[in-house]
Enzyme design. Structure first.
Site, short mmCIF file in Angstrom:
data_model
loop_
_atom_site.label_atom_id
_atom_site.label_comp_id
_atom_site.label_asym_id
_atom_site.label_seq_id
_atom_site.Cartn_x
_atom_site.Cartn_y
_atom_site.Cartn_z
N CYS A 111 0.80 -1.16 0.08
CA CYS A 111 0.18 -0.02 0.08
C CYS A 111 0.94 1.41 -0.13
O CYS A 111 1.59 1.46 -0.89
CB CYS A 111 -0.96 0.08 1.08
SG CYS A 111 -2.31 1.36 1.15
N HIS A 112 0.78 2.06 0.95
CA HIS A 112 1.84 3.14 1.41
C HIS A 112 2.99 3.10 1.84
O HIS A 112 3.74 3.61 1.83
CB HIS A 112 1.06 4.29 2.25
CG HIS A 112 -0.18 5.06 1.45
ND1 HIS A 112 -1.46 4.28 1.19
CD2 HIS A 112 -0.37 6.18 1.06
CE1 HIS A 112 -2.40 5.12 0.78
NE2 HIS A 112 -1.66 6.38 0.48
#
Length: 186
Positions: A111-112
């Site tokens: 994800c991030h």
């Protein structure tokens, strides 16, 4: 080559980790027989983010300052917006990620969490993916950003989002069993 049931895996996170992005790999890797430890900045419980609100607390095994990277076969970095943004400004976090990188050990970020890899300057010349909103950050760090569920390049595993968790966990197992990676190729 190490087998997953003989391996020790570190998950590094802080408050605001995406709940499923820590719990799913933790549980999958433990179910495969790995020993999984969770570390936070201070060794205290951390609280996840689940959907659009705070989630559950997760017990922590160690503080960042007590981690010996040589004792682990891989590191997993959960995403969410808050967790990796807080971790990427911690010099000891970046040093630890670089230590795993320099040792050729698998590094998994979802994800991030590739923000942490960007800060550690280890994506140059690699194929990688991430949550769409940080595509430019990953590309500006010198990676070839690709829109694929899970990407592995010389033991650096990246994944787009929580919808890809089963494939992400499977790739971690595969990379651990493949052994140390030559990182000079990038």
């Amino acid at each position: 080559m190490p087998r997953i049931y003989e391996s020790k895996i570190l998950i590094l996170a802080t408050h605001g980790f995406e709940q499923s992005e820590l719990e799913s790999p933790r549980d999958s890797l433990r179910d495969a027989g790995a020993s999984v430890h969770i570390a936070s900045l201070d060794g205290e419980k951390i609280k996840g983010w689940d959907g659009d609100d705070w989630g559950r607390e997760v017990a922590v095994d160690k503080a960042l300052g007590d981690i010996d990277a040589s004792a682990y076969d891989a590191i997993v970095l959960p995403g969410g917006q808050i967790n990796p943004d807080l971790l990427r400004v911690e010099k000891d976090v970046i040093a630890l990620v670089k230590e795993f990188h320099d040792a050729g050990k698998p590094i998994a970020a979802i994800c991030h969490a590739p923000w942490i890899l960007v800060e550690a300057d280890i994506l140059k010349g690699r194929r990688a993916t991430s949550y769409k909103s940080i595509e430019t950050d990953v590309a500006n760090a010198g990676a070839e950003w690709v829109d694929e569920p899970v990407v592995s390049d010389h033991g650096i595993i990246t994944s787009r989002n929580p919808g890809d968790l089963a494939a992400f966990s499977a790739k971690i197992v595969e990379e651990i069993e493949a052994g140390l990676q030559d990182r000079k190729a990038a």
